[in-house]
Design a protein around this motif. Structure first.
Motif, PDB file in Angstrom:
ATOM      1  N   GLY A  88       0.814  -1.208   0.000  1.00 50.91           N
ATOM      2  CA  GLY A  88       0.000   0.000   0.000  1.00 50.91           C
ATOM      3  C   GLY A  88       0.849   1.260   0.000  1.00 50.91           C
ATOM      4  N   THR A  89       0.179   2.385   0.200  1.00 52.19           N
ATOM      5  CA  THR A  89       0.813   3.697   0.216  1.00 52.19           C
ATOM      6  C   THR A  89       1.113   4.100   1.652  1.00 52.19           C
ATOM      7  OG1 THR A  89      -0.425   4.324  -1.767  1.00 52.19           O
ATOM      8  CG2 THR A  89       0.563   6.108  -0.480  1.00 52.19           C
ATOM      9  N   TYR A  90       2.337   4.541   1.884  1.00 55.66           N
ATOM     10  CA  TYR A  90       2.781   4.980   3.208  1.00 55.66           C
ATOM     11  C   TYR A  90       3.379   6.374   3.081  1.00 55.66           C
ATOM     12  CZ  TYR A  90       2.129   0.120   4.471  1.00 55.66           C
ATOM     13  OH  TYR A  90       1.588  -1.112   4.695  1.00 55.66           O
ATOM     14  N   CYS A  91       3.559   7.040   4.214  1.00 60.63           N
ATOM     15  CA  CYS A  91       4.052   8.413   4.188  1.00 60.63           C
ATOM     16  C   CYS A  91       5.200   8.640   5.154  1.00 60.63           C
ATOM     17  CB  CYS A  91       2.931   9.382   4.566  1.00 60.63           C
ATOM     18  SG  CYS A  91       1.596   9.430   3.372  1.00 60.63           S
TER      19      CYS A  91
ATOM     20  N   LYS B  96      13.672   2.384  -1.229  1.00 58.65           N
ATOM     21  CA  LYS B  96      12.873   3.546  -1.632  1.00 58.65           C
ATOM     22  C   LYS B  96      13.764   4.781  -1.646  1.00 58.65           C
ATOM     23  CE  LYS B  96       9.335   0.900  -1.652  1.00 58.65           C
ATOM     24  NZ  LYS B  96       8.769   0.478  -2.924  1.00 58.65           N
TER      25      LYS B  96
ATOM     26  N   ASN C 130       5.246  -2.369  -2.614  1.00 60.34           N
ATOM     27  CA  ASN C 130       4.677  -3.067  -3.766  1.00 60.34           C
ATOM     28  C   ASN C 130       4.543  -4.565  -3.573  1.00 60.34           C
ATOM     29  OD1 ASN C 130       4.633  -0.646  -5.456  1.00 60.34           O
ATOM     30  ND2 ASN C 130       6.847  -0.802  -5.354  1.00 60.34           N
TER      31      ASN C 130
ATOM     32  N   GLU D 296       4.975  10.479  -0.118  1.00 59.97           N
ATOM     33  CA  GLU D 296       4.430   9.122  -0.130  1.00 59.97           C
ATOM     34  C   GLU D 296       5.412   8.153  -0.773  1.00 59.97           C
ATOM     35  OE1 GLU D 296       0.757   9.382  -2.306  1.00 59.97           O
ATOM     36  OE2 GLU D 296      -0.354  10.071  -0.541  1.00 59.97           O
ATOM     37  N   TYR D 297       5.301   6.894  -0.377  1.00 63.16           N
ATOM     38  CA  TYR D 297       6.033   5.821  -1.049  1.00 63.16           C
ATOM     39  C   TYR D 297       5.149   4.586  -1.044  1.00 63.16           C
ATOM     40  CZ  TYR D 297       7.246   4.087   3.634  1.00 63.16           C
ATOM     41  OH  TYR D 297       7.189   3.622   4.918  1.00 63.16           O
ATOM     42  N   GLU D 298       5.415   3.692  -1.965  1.00 63.38           N
ATOM     43  CA  GLU D 298       4.606   2.484  -2.120  1.00 63.38           C
ATOM     44  C   GLU D 298       5.362   1.251  -1.643  1.00 63.38           C
ATOM     45  OE1 GLU D 298       1.418   2.305  -3.322  1.00 63.38           O
ATOM     46  OE2 GLU D 298       1.417   4.508  -3.536  1.00 63.38           O
TER      47      GLU D 298
END
Length: 195
Positions: free
Chosen positions: A129-132, A159, A151, A147-149
């Motif tokens: 999911g998407t995290y911050c 990242k 995967n 944001e980063y994903e």
């Protein structure tokens, strides 16, 4: 957002102008030093886990454990910082949040202030999911969120986040004072969300 199992190894890079000085301005970014212990259950606000890494929360009902862990993304690092959710918060209220934070001291922040920098780290999670990540400059009250994903579940992923440190007022560059805080959100209610 609920993280169920996160491990991160962090490293920050200056832009090429400053690369000859030092590539890493995070002290204990490889989680080598754990003076307060190597395993923590039922984290509470302002608990220090690995040196310089602080757990913080507001009205959190989720319960987390943290530990020094030998599962790492490559052979150059001995440890990672593993966080496990032991009690999930199934209904996140607007005023609830939990995070880990690292404070970059003023003299170190001065080196990257008014520069564009790349912040890179490794992360592994059971939940995609998407995290911050939030970069918070307290003196000027400026928050920059990136944001980063994640995967692939249960897989180390590197990242890279590029951030422009030219916004905000002049922070405190004094020795022993925090120039900017880096916050990894574990979960964040609407009150604490920004762009």
């Amino acid at each position: 957002i609920t993280w169920t199992n996160v491990k991160a190894f962090l490293k920050t890079y200056f832009d090429t102008l400053y690369s000859t000085y030092s590539d890493n301005i995070l002290m204990n970014g490889a989680f080598d030093i754990w003076q307060m212990g190597t395993s923590f259950t039922g984290l509470t606000h302002l608990d220090i886990t690995a040196d310089r890494w602080v757990y913080g929360d507001s009205n959190s009902t989720a319960v987390f454990t943290a530990e020094q862990n030998s599962d790492t993304p490559h052979n150059n690092v001995n440890w990672s910082h593993k966080t496990t959710v032991t009690t999930d918060d199934t209904s996140i209220a607007t005023d609830q949040q939990a995070h880990y934070r690292y404070g970059i001291e003023g003299p170190d922040f001065r080196k990257i202030f008014h520069k564009t920098v790349t912040f890179s780290f490794w992360v592994k999670s059971t939940t995609i999911g998407t995290y911050c990540i939030a970069f918070y400059e307290e003196t000027g009250g400026v928050t920059m969120v990136k944001e980063y994903e994640i995967n692939v579940a249960d897989t180390w992923e590197e990242k890279e986040i590029t951030i422009d440190m030219t916004t905000g007022t002049t922070p405190d560059f004094s020795e022993g004072e925090i120039g900017i805080k880096i916050r990894f959100g574990l979960y964040v209610g609407a009150t604490y969300q920004t762009t």
